[in-house]
Design a protein around this motif. Structure first.
Motif, mmCIF file in Angstrom:
data_model
loop_
_atom_site.group_PDB
_atom_site.id
_atom_site.type_symbol
_atom_site.label_atom_id
_atom_site.label_comp_id
_atom_site.label_asym_id
_atom_site.label_seq_id
_atom_site.Cartn_x
_atom_site.Cartn_y
_atom_site.Cartn_z
ATOM 1 N N VAL A 73 33.423 -10.906 7.490
ATOM 2 C CA VAL A 73 33.571 -10.101 8.703
ATOM 3 C C VAL A 73 32.418 -9.120 8.877
ATOM 4 N N MET A 74 32.126 -8.353 7.830
ATOM 5 C CA MET A 74 31.133 -7.287 7.928
ATOM 6 C C MET A 74 29.741 -7.708 7.482
ATOM 7 N N GLY A 75 29.592 -8.917 7.016
ATOM 8 C CA GLY A 75 28.290 -9.353 6.529
ATOM 9 C C GLY A 75 28.097 -8.929 5.086
ATOM 10 N N ILE A 76 26.982 -8.295 4.794
ATOM 11 C CA ILE A 76 26.679 -7.850 3.432
ATOM 12 C C ILE A 76 27.264 -6.458 3.228
ATOM 13 N N ARG A 77 28.082 -6.329 2.203
ATOM 14 C CA ARG A 77 28.770 -5.055 1.949
ATOM 15 C C ARG A 77 28.413 -4.543 0.558
ATOM 16 N N MET A 78 28.051 -3.280 0.478
ATOM 17 C CA MET A 78 27.729 -2.671 -0.802
ATOM 18 C C MET A 78 29.003 -2.244 -1.512
ATOM 19 N N VAL A 82 23.203 -3.524 5.878
ATOM 20 C CA VAL A 82 24.076 -3.478 4.705
ATOM 21 C C VAL A 82 25.191 -2.494 4.991
ATOM 22 N N PHE A 83 26.424 -2.981 5.016
ATOM 23 C CA PHE A 83 27.577 -2.126 5.301
ATOM 24 C C PHE A 83 27.959 -1.340 4.041
ATOM 25 N N GLY A 84 28.195 -0.041 4.220
ATOM 26 C CA GLY A 84 28.635 0.787 3.109
ATOM 27 C C GLY A 84 27.585 1.706 2.549
ATOM 28 N N LEU A 85 26.367 1.690 3.115
ATOM 29 C CA LEU A 85 25.340 2.617 2.649
ATOM 30 C C LEU A 85 25.723 4.045 3.001
ATOM 31 N N THR A 86 25.586 4.963 2.066
ATOM 32 C CA THR A 86 25.906 6.361 2.321
ATOM 33 C C THR A 86 24.804 7.007 3.147
ATOM 34 N N ASP A 87 25.083 8.239 3.627
ATOM 35 C CA ASP A 87 24.080 8.955 4.414
ATOM 36 C C ASP A 87 22.818 9.214 3.590
#
Length: 409
Positions: free
Chosen positions: A19-24, A347-352
């Motif tokens: 769903v989200m692609g690449i997730r960290m 990349v989904f899930g990268l922090t600020d």
């Protein structure tokens, strides 16, 4: 994914999500030591930084890591182009024909002192007609290909591989740092129309050039943000740690209206010396001189490779040193092109904190691991120097004839 730099080591653990692609899943960072300009110079110190980064990422993701994909940023990074042509017996071009042509190019390029990191077919040719993206299924008698190889010195690569083995990790694949950074910061339009990516790290600055959605050139020079810090330390007569803080808080590559009047505190080198002050204009002059010299060196090397016009009108700056104030404007003046600062995306899930240029290579490694398209080789590079060193047909006349029949029928 393991980004081993001069200043820090970053380990990212991710997975492909439908769903989200690449997730960290987890991230770990540690101070890097024992690495200079991308090369391991102290095995124990480099091993300690890798272990700390991997352990932090494992705790954050809740998984164990047994193999890693790493980046390679070395001064020996180089681009080599080779055109190969061969004849085949069958009318329709099949996968075996493509493999044979690529295998021939690998054996012709192979050198004992260099390892091939990437092998990218740029342009296929069938019976003299070029510009073909995929010749499979087409009819002809002569098949040719223009290959782009990214190579690096075997010695530093062996040291890097040995350091990873000492951490009880398997080396899954190796990606050139400028290629990895491009995966996370460049847009599809930029790669198609032509773009130059400049990744300025602490000890190394790498360059990659894209055109028609393909990597066509890489280069590296052993100058980075650490050299700016060293110049500040010498110019202001202050310790390296203080020079790094001065660069972060007061540093700029552009002169300001009040630089002559603003005084910057410069801690002394000796413990008993008094605190000194220097005008901000002196700091800016030091930074401007080093950054201009670095950018002009890159510009001249691209011009020598006859890529200045071919690379388009866009430049993307990334890497930790790209965050220096005023660097974008100076780059525009040196290259006379449009410049933007590239941050990682996709990349989904990268922090600020990770949405910054100094995480471009790490995020790019994660994307490249799931999207290795268009490459002729995969897996870790050949560090023996013998895998591709073979003639096209080996053995006596009978064995050569049998091999030719297998390839063509």
């Amino acid at each position: 994914m393991l980004d081993i730099g001069t200043a820090k080591v970053v380990c990212l653990i991710g997975q492909k999500d439908p769903v989200m692609g690449i997730r960290m899943l987890g991230c770990g960072t540690a101070c890097s030591s024992g690495v200079k300009a991308g090369a391991v110079v102290d095995l124990e110190a480099a091993e300690m930084g890798i272990r700390k980064a991997v352990e932090k990422a494992e705790r954050a993701a809740g998984v164990s890591v047994h193999g890693v994909s790493v980046n390679v940023g070395l001064r020996s990074l180089d681009s080599r182009h080779l055109r190969v042509q061969t004849e085949f017996a069958s009318g329709a071009i099949a996968d075996r024909d493509l493999k044979r042509v690529i295998g021939t190019s690998l054996s012709e390029l192979s050198q004992p002192d260099y390892a091939i990191l990437h092998a990218l077919p740029l342009d296929w040719e069938v019976d003299g007609e070029s510009g073909i993206r995929d010749p499979r299924g087409m009819y002809g008698q002569k098949l040719g290909v223009d290959m782009h190889f990214v190579t690096a010195g075997i010695g530093p690569l062996r040291n890097l591989a040995h350091c990873i083995e000492r951490c009880h990790l398997a080396l899954r694949s190796v990606t050139a740092s400028p290629y990895a950074a491009a995966q996370s910061v460049l847009t599809e339009d930029e790669r198609d129309l032509g773009v130059t990516l400049i990744d300025m790290g602490a000890g190394l600055t790498t360059v990659s050039v894209f055109r028609d959605n393909t990597l066509i050139h890489v280069d590296a020079i052993g100058v980075g943000g650490r050299n700016v810090t060293s110049d500040i330390a010498r110019g202001l007569n202050t310790p390296m740690e203080a020079a790094e803080r001065i660069k972060l808080f007061y540093g700029s590559a552009l002169h300001g209206a009040r630089d002559e009047y603003e005084q910057i505190p410069c801690p002394p080198i000796g413990a008993m010396d008094e605190l000194q002050h220097a005008p901000r204009a002196r700091l800016t002059t030091i930074i401007r001189a080093r950054t201009e010299e670095t950018l002009e060196l890159i510009r001249d090397r691209l011009a020598d490779a006859k890529l200045d016009a071919y690379s388009g009108r866009q430049i993307v700056l990334t890497g930790g040193a790209a965050q220096l104030s005023g660097l974008r404007e100076v780059t525009e003046l040196v290259f006379n092109k449009r410049v933007r600062i590239g941050t990682p995306h996709g990349v989904f899930g990268l922090t600020d904190a990770m949405d910054a240029p100094d995480y471009a290579v790490a995020a790019g490694l994660l994307r490249h691991a799931f999207q290795q398209e268009g490459e002729a080789i995969s897996g870790p590079p050949d560090l023996s120097g013998r895998r591709y060193q073979r003639s096209r047909y080996q053995g006596n006349a009978l064995s050569r004839s049998v091999q030719w029949l297998r390839e063509n029928f």
